[in-house]
Design a protein around this motif. Structure first.
Motif, PDB file in Angstrom:
ATOM      1  N   ILE A 182      44.599  47.474  49.457  1.00 50.76           N
ATOM      2  CA  ILE A 182      44.170  48.383  48.339  1.00 50.76           C
ATOM      3  C   ILE A 182      44.894  49.574  48.128  1.00 50.76           C
ATOM      4  N   ASN A 186      47.277  50.839  45.221  1.00 48.35           N
ATOM      5  CA  ASN A 186      47.193  52.198  44.350  1.00 48.35           C
ATOM      6  C   ASN A 186      48.256  52.845  44.352  1.00 48.35           C
ATOM      7  N   MET A 202      47.206  45.322  39.255  1.00 47.53           N
ATOM      8  CA  MET A 202      46.013  45.662  39.186  1.00 47.53           C
ATOM      9  C   MET A 202      45.062  44.548  39.364  1.00 47.53           C
ATOM     10  N   ARG A 205      45.061  43.998  43.062  1.00 46.18           N
ATOM     11  CA  ARG A 205      44.082  44.991  43.731  1.00 46.18           C
ATOM     12  C   ARG A 205      42.522  44.877  43.864  1.00 46.18           C
ATOM     13  N   PHE A 206      42.309  44.094  42.490  1.00 48.70           N
ATOM     14  CA  PHE A 206      40.844  43.795  42.565  1.00 48.70           C
ATOM     15  C   PHE A 206      40.551  42.783  43.694  1.00 48.70           C
ATOM     16  N   SER A 209      39.947  43.954  46.626  1.00 51.68           N
ATOM     17  CA  SER A 209      38.771  44.771  46.851  1.00 51.68           C
ATOM     18  C   SER A 209      37.664  43.649  47.010  1.00 51.68           C
ATOM     19  N   GLU A 227      32.836  48.989  44.338  1.00 58.11           N
ATOM     20  CA  GLU A 227      34.107  49.785  44.061  1.00 58.11           C
ATOM     21  C   GLU A 227      34.834  48.484  43.534  1.00 58.11           C
ATOM     22  N   ASN A 230      34.492  47.942  39.966  1.00 62.07           N
ATOM     23  CA  ASN A 230      35.055  49.175  39.202  1.00 62.07           C
ATOM     24  C   ASN A 230      36.763  48.783  38.962  1.00 62.07           C
ATOM     25  N   TYR A 231      37.230  48.163  40.026  1.00 59.76           N
ATOM     26  CA  TYR A 231      38.545  47.657  39.669  1.00 59.76           C
ATOM     27  C   TYR A 231      38.701  46.537  38.726  1.00 59.76           C
TER      28      TYR A 231
END
Length: 269
Positions: A182, A186, A202, A205-206, A209, A227, A230-231
Protein backbone atom coordinates in the motif's frame (compact mmCIF):
# COMPACT_ATOMS: atom_id res chain seq x y z
CA UNK A 1 30.52 -12.80 -66.72
CA UNK A 2 29.23 -14.18 -63.40
CA UNK A 3 32.23 -16.52 -63.15
CA UNK A 4 34.59 -13.55 -63.52
CA UNK A 5 32.76 -11.69 -60.74
CA UNK A 6 32.87 -14.74 -58.45
CA UNK A 7 36.62 -15.07 -59.03
CA UNK A 8 37.34 -11.36 -58.53
CA UNK A 9 35.32 -10.98 -55.33
CA UNK A 10 37.56 -13.21 -53.13
CA UNK A 11 40.59 -11.46 -54.61
CA UNK A 12 39.19 -8.04 -53.70
CA UNK A 13 38.36 -9.18 -50.19
CA UNK A 14 41.81 -10.71 -49.78
CA UNK A 15 43.44 -7.54 -51.03
CA UNK A 16 41.38 -5.44 -48.60
CA UNK A 17 42.33 -7.75 -45.74
CA UNK A 18 46.00 -7.54 -46.69
CA UNK A 19 45.79 -3.73 -46.83
CA UNK A 20 44.30 -3.67 -43.35
CA UNK A 21 46.97 -5.98 -41.93
CA UNK A 22 49.67 -3.90 -43.58
CA UNK A 23 48.30 -0.69 -42.04
CA UNK A 24 47.71 -2.33 -38.67
CA UNK A 25 51.30 -3.56 -38.41
CA UNK A 26 52.82 -0.39 -39.84
CA UNK A 27 54.44 2.40 -37.82
CA UNK A 28 53.11 4.96 -40.32
CA UNK A 29 50.33 6.84 -38.51
CA UNK A 30 49.31 8.64 -41.71
CA UNK A 31 48.74 5.26 -43.39
CA UNK A 32 46.65 4.11 -40.41
CA UNK A 33 44.59 7.31 -40.59
CA UNK A 34 44.04 6.94 -44.33
CA UNK A 35 43.14 3.23 -44.19
CA UNK A 36 41.02 3.72 -41.08
CA UNK A 37 39.05 6.49 -42.82
CA UNK A 38 38.59 4.29 -45.87
CA UNK A 39 37.27 1.42 -43.74
CA UNK A 40 35.06 3.82 -41.77
CA UNK A 41 33.48 5.16 -44.97
CA UNK A 42 32.92 1.59 -46.14
CA UNK A 43 31.11 0.66 -42.90
CA UNK A 44 33.93 -1.57 -41.66
CA UNK A 45 33.54 -0.13 -38.17
CA UNK A 46 35.42 -2.78 -36.21
CA UNK A 47 38.54 -2.71 -38.38
CA UNK A 48 38.47 1.09 -38.53
CA UNK A 49 38.24 1.22 -34.75
CA UNK A 50 41.28 -1.01 -34.34
CA UNK A 51 43.35 1.39 -36.45
CA UNK A 52 41.99 4.50 -34.74
CA UNK A 53 42.81 3.05 -31.34
CA UNK A 54 46.46 2.94 -32.37
CA UNK A 55 46.76 6.55 -33.48
CA UNK A 56 44.39 8.73 -31.42
CA UNK A 57 47.14 9.81 -28.97
CA UNK A 58 49.42 10.82 -31.89
CA UNK A 59 46.88 13.25 -33.37
CA UNK A 60 45.99 15.25 -30.27
CA UNK A 61 46.33 18.96 -31.06
CA UNK A 62 46.65 18.35 -34.80
CA UNK A 63 44.18 19.59 -37.46
CA UNK A 64 43.04 16.02 -38.24
CA UNK A 65 42.20 15.32 -34.58
CA UNK A 66 38.59 16.56 -34.83
CA UNK A 67 37.74 14.19 -37.69
CA UNK A 68 39.63 11.31 -36.10
CA UNK A 69 37.99 11.64 -32.69
CA UNK A 70 34.55 11.83 -34.30
CA UNK A 71 35.18 8.66 -36.34
CA UNK A 72 36.72 6.99 -33.31
CA UNK A 73 33.60 7.64 -31.21
CA UNK A 74 31.27 6.63 -34.05
CA UNK A 75 33.13 3.36 -34.61
CA UNK A 76 32.44 2.43 -30.98
CA UNK A 77 28.79 3.42 -31.41
CA UNK A 78 28.38 1.38 -34.58
CA UNK A 79 29.90 -1.69 -32.94
CA UNK A 80 27.46 -1.27 -30.01
CA UNK A 81 30.12 -0.49 -27.44
CA UNK A 82 27.82 2.12 -25.98
CA UNK A 83 29.53 2.65 -22.64
CA UNK A 84 32.68 3.77 -24.46
CA UNK A 85 30.90 5.66 -27.25
CA UNK A 86 28.93 7.64 -24.65
CA UNK A 87 32.16 8.81 -23.08
CA UNK A 88 33.95 9.42 -26.39
CA UNK A 89 31.11 11.45 -27.93
CA UNK A 90 30.79 13.47 -24.73
CA UNK A 91 34.51 14.16 -24.85
CA UNK A 92 34.30 15.17 -28.52
CA UNK A 93 31.36 17.53 -27.93
CA UNK A 94 33.15 19.33 -25.10
CA UNK A 95 36.48 19.44 -26.94
CA UNK A 96 35.03 20.88 -30.16
CA UNK A 97 32.15 23.20 -29.20
CA UNK A 98 32.26 24.89 -32.61
CA UNK A 99 32.31 21.69 -34.66
CA UNK A 100 29.48 21.06 -37.13
CA UNK A 101 29.31 17.59 -35.54
CA UNK A 102 28.98 18.90 -31.98
CA UNK A 103 25.18 18.65 -31.75
CA UNK A 104 25.13 15.17 -33.29
CA UNK A 105 27.92 14.03 -30.96
CA UNK A 106 26.10 15.39 -27.90
CA UNK A 107 22.93 13.55 -28.92
CA UNK A 108 24.70 10.27 -29.69
CA UNK A 109 26.50 10.49 -26.37
CA UNK A 110 23.15 10.73 -24.56
CA UNK A 111 21.68 8.01 -26.77
CA UNK A 112 24.62 5.74 -25.94
CA UNK A 113 23.71 6.02 -22.27
CA UNK A 114 20.11 5.20 -23.24
CA UNK A 115 21.31 1.93 -24.76
CA UNK A 116 23.13 1.11 -21.51
CA UNK A 117 19.84 1.20 -19.59
CA UNK A 118 18.91 -2.36 -18.50
CA UNK A 119 15.50 -4.03 -18.44
CA UNK A 120 13.13 -2.65 -15.79
CA UNK A 121 13.55 -5.62 -13.43
CA UNK A 122 17.21 -4.78 -12.81
CA UNK A 123 18.76 -1.89 -10.87
CA UNK A 124 18.04 1.38 -12.67
CA UNK A 125 21.11 3.54 -11.96
CA UNK A 126 22.01 3.56 -15.67
CA UNK A 127 18.45 4.53 -16.59
CA UNK A 128 18.61 7.52 -14.26
CA UNK A 129 21.99 8.49 -15.72
CA UNK A 130 20.63 8.25 -19.28
CA UNK A 131 17.68 10.47 -18.34
CA UNK A 132 20.06 13.07 -16.95
CA UNK A 133 22.20 13.01 -20.10
CA UNK A 134 19.19 13.33 -22.41
CA UNK A 135 17.78 16.21 -20.36
CA UNK A 136 21.13 18.00 -20.51
CA UNK A 137 21.10 17.57 -24.28
CA UNK A 138 17.56 18.96 -24.59
CA UNK A 139 18.45 21.94 -22.40
CA UNK A 140 21.59 22.60 -24.45
CA UNK A 141 19.92 22.18 -27.85
CA UNK A 142 16.24 23.13 -27.44
CA UNK A 143 15.78 23.52 -31.20
CA UNK A 144 17.69 20.41 -32.21
CA UNK A 145 16.63 18.21 -35.11
CA UNK A 146 17.04 15.33 -32.64
CA UNK A 147 14.58 16.81 -30.14
CA UNK A 148 11.64 14.57 -31.05
CA UNK A 149 13.75 11.43 -30.75
CA UNK A 150 15.31 12.61 -27.50
CA UNK A 151 11.87 13.18 -25.97
CA UNK A 152 10.77 9.72 -27.11
CA UNK A 153 13.83 8.16 -25.47
CA UNK A 154 13.05 10.01 -22.24
CA UNK A 155 9.48 8.75 -22.38
CA UNK A 156 10.71 5.14 -22.73
CA UNK A 157 13.17 5.52 -19.86
CA UNK A 158 10.57 7.17 -17.64
CA UNK A 159 8.22 4.28 -18.25
CA UNK A 160 10.97 1.84 -17.29
CA UNK A 161 11.29 3.57 -13.91
CA UNK A 162 7.50 3.56 -13.53
CA UNK A 163 7.33 -0.14 -14.37
CA UNK A 164 10.09 -0.89 -11.87
CA UNK A 165 8.30 0.96 -9.05
CA UNK A 166 4.95 -0.59 -10.00
CA UNK A 167 6.29 -4.14 -10.02
CA UNK A 168 8.05 -3.64 -6.67
CA UNK A 169 4.74 -2.55 -5.14
CA UNK A 170 2.97 -5.58 -6.64
CA UNK A 171 5.70 -7.88 -5.38
CA UNK A 172 5.10 -6.76 -1.80
CA UNK A 173 1.49 -7.86 -2.21
CA UNK A 174 2.60 -11.27 -3.52
CA UNK A 175 4.82 -11.88 -0.50
CA UNK A 176 2.02 -10.86 1.89
CA UNK A 177 3.63 -7.60 2.99
CA UNK A 178 0.43 -5.68 2.40
CA UNK A 179 1.41 -2.58 4.36
CA UNK A 180 4.55 -2.15 2.24
CA UNK A 181 2.52 -2.72 -0.91
CA UNK A 182 0.00 0.00 0.00
CA UNK A 183 2.78 2.42 0.91
CA UNK A 184 4.63 1.69 -2.33
CA UNK A 185 1.52 2.21 -4.43
CA UNK A 186 0.82 5.48 -2.62
CA UNK A 187 4.36 6.62 -3.42
CA UNK A 188 3.96 5.47 -7.02
CA UNK A 189 0.77 7.49 -7.49
CA UNK A 190 2.48 10.58 -6.07
CA UNK A 191 5.69 10.15 -8.07
CA UNK A 192 4.06 9.26 -11.39
CA UNK A 193 0.67 11.02 -11.52
CA UNK A 194 0.49 10.83 -15.31
CA UNK A 195 1.59 7.21 -15.64
CA UNK A 196 -0.25 4.87 -17.99
CA UNK A 197 -0.12 2.43 -15.07
CA UNK A 198 -2.14 4.81 -12.88
CA UNK A 199 -5.34 2.76 -13.16
CA UNK A 200 -3.53 -0.50 -12.42
CA UNK A 201 -1.79 1.05 -9.42
CA UNK A 202 -5.11 2.24 -7.97
CA UNK A 203 -6.65 -1.20 -8.38
CA UNK A 204 -3.71 -3.08 -6.89
CA UNK A 205 -3.55 -0.62 -4.01
CA UNK A 206 -7.17 -1.48 -3.25
CA UNK A 207 -6.35 -5.20 -3.58
CA UNK A 208 -3.46 -4.87 -1.13
CA UNK A 209 -5.68 -3.00 1.34
CA UNK A 210 -8.37 -5.67 0.92
CA UNK A 211 -5.82 -8.38 1.71
CA UNK A 212 -4.53 -6.43 4.71
CA UNK A 213 -8.04 -5.92 6.08
CA UNK A 214 -9.28 -9.48 5.63
CA UNK A 215 -6.13 -10.94 7.16
CA UNK A 216 -6.13 -8.67 10.21
CA UNK A 217 -7.09 -9.54 13.75
CA UNK A 218 -10.61 -8.49 14.77
CA UNK A 219 -9.35 -5.50 16.75
CA UNK A 220 -7.89 -3.96 13.60
CA UNK A 221 -10.31 -5.27 10.99
CA UNK A 222 -13.00 -2.60 11.11
CA UNK A 223 -10.58 0.29 10.66
CA UNK A 224 -8.69 -1.46 7.86
CA UNK A 225 -11.87 -2.46 6.07
CA UNK A 226 -12.93 1.19 6.05
CA UNK A 227 -9.57 2.15 4.58
CA UNK A 228 -9.95 -0.51 1.89
CA UNK A 229 -13.46 0.73 1.06
CA UNK A 230 -12.06 4.26 0.72
CA UNK A 231 -9.47 3.02 -1.76
CA UNK A 232 -12.24 1.18 -3.64
CA UNK A 233 -14.31 4.35 -3.84
CA UNK A 234 -11.35 6.36 -5.17
CA UNK A 235 -10.64 3.69 -7.78
CA UNK A 236 -14.27 3.48 -8.92
CA UNK A 237 -14.63 7.25 -9.11
CA UNK A 238 -11.55 7.55 -11.35
CA UNK A 239 -12.17 4.45 -13.46
CA UNK A 240 -15.91 3.65 -13.53
CA UNK A 241 -15.53 1.57 -16.70
CA UNK A 242 -12.38 -0.33 -15.76
CA UNK A 243 -11.95 -3.98 -16.63
CA UNK A 244 -11.02 -4.47 -12.96
CA UNK A 245 -14.33 -3.12 -11.68
CA UNK A 246 -16.27 -6.40 -11.59
CA UNK A 247 -13.59 -8.02 -9.42
CA UNK A 248 -13.30 -4.89 -7.29
CA UNK A 249 -17.08 -4.86 -6.74
CA UNK A 250 -17.00 -8.47 -5.59
CA UNK A 251 -14.16 -7.76 -3.17
CA UNK A 252 -16.01 -4.75 -1.81
CA UNK A 253 -19.12 -6.89 -1.14
CA UNK A 254 -16.91 -9.35 0.68
CA UNK A 255 -15.58 -6.49 2.80
CA UNK A 256 -19.13 -5.44 3.68
CA UNK A 257 -19.94 -9.01 4.76
CA UNK A 258 -16.75 -9.19 6.80
CA UNK A 259 -17.61 -5.86 8.43
CA UNK A 260 -20.99 -7.17 9.58
CA UNK A 261 -19.44 -10.28 11.07
CA UNK A 262 -16.66 -8.28 12.76
CA UNK A 263 -19.10 -5.79 14.29
CA UNK A 264 -21.26 -8.65 15.58
CA UNK A 265 -18.26 -10.38 17.13
CA UNK A 266 -17.04 -7.17 18.76
CA UNK A 267 -20.55 -6.53 20.15
CA UNK A 268 -20.62 -10.00 21.73
CA UNK A 269 -17.24 -9.39 23.25
Amino acid sequence: MKKVIYILLPLILLSSCNDFQKAFKSDDIALKFEKGTELFDAGEWKKANRLFEQIVPNYRGKPQAEKLLYMHAMSFYKTEKYFISGYQFERFASSYPNSEKQEEAAFLSAKSYYYESPIYSKAQEETTKALEKLQIFINSFPNSEYLTEANQLIKELDFKLEKKAFEVAKQYNRIYDYKASIKSFNNFLLDFPGSELHKDAMYYRFLASYNLATNSIDALKEERIQEAVNYYNIFKKNYPNSEYLKTADDLKKDLETTTSVTVANNTKS
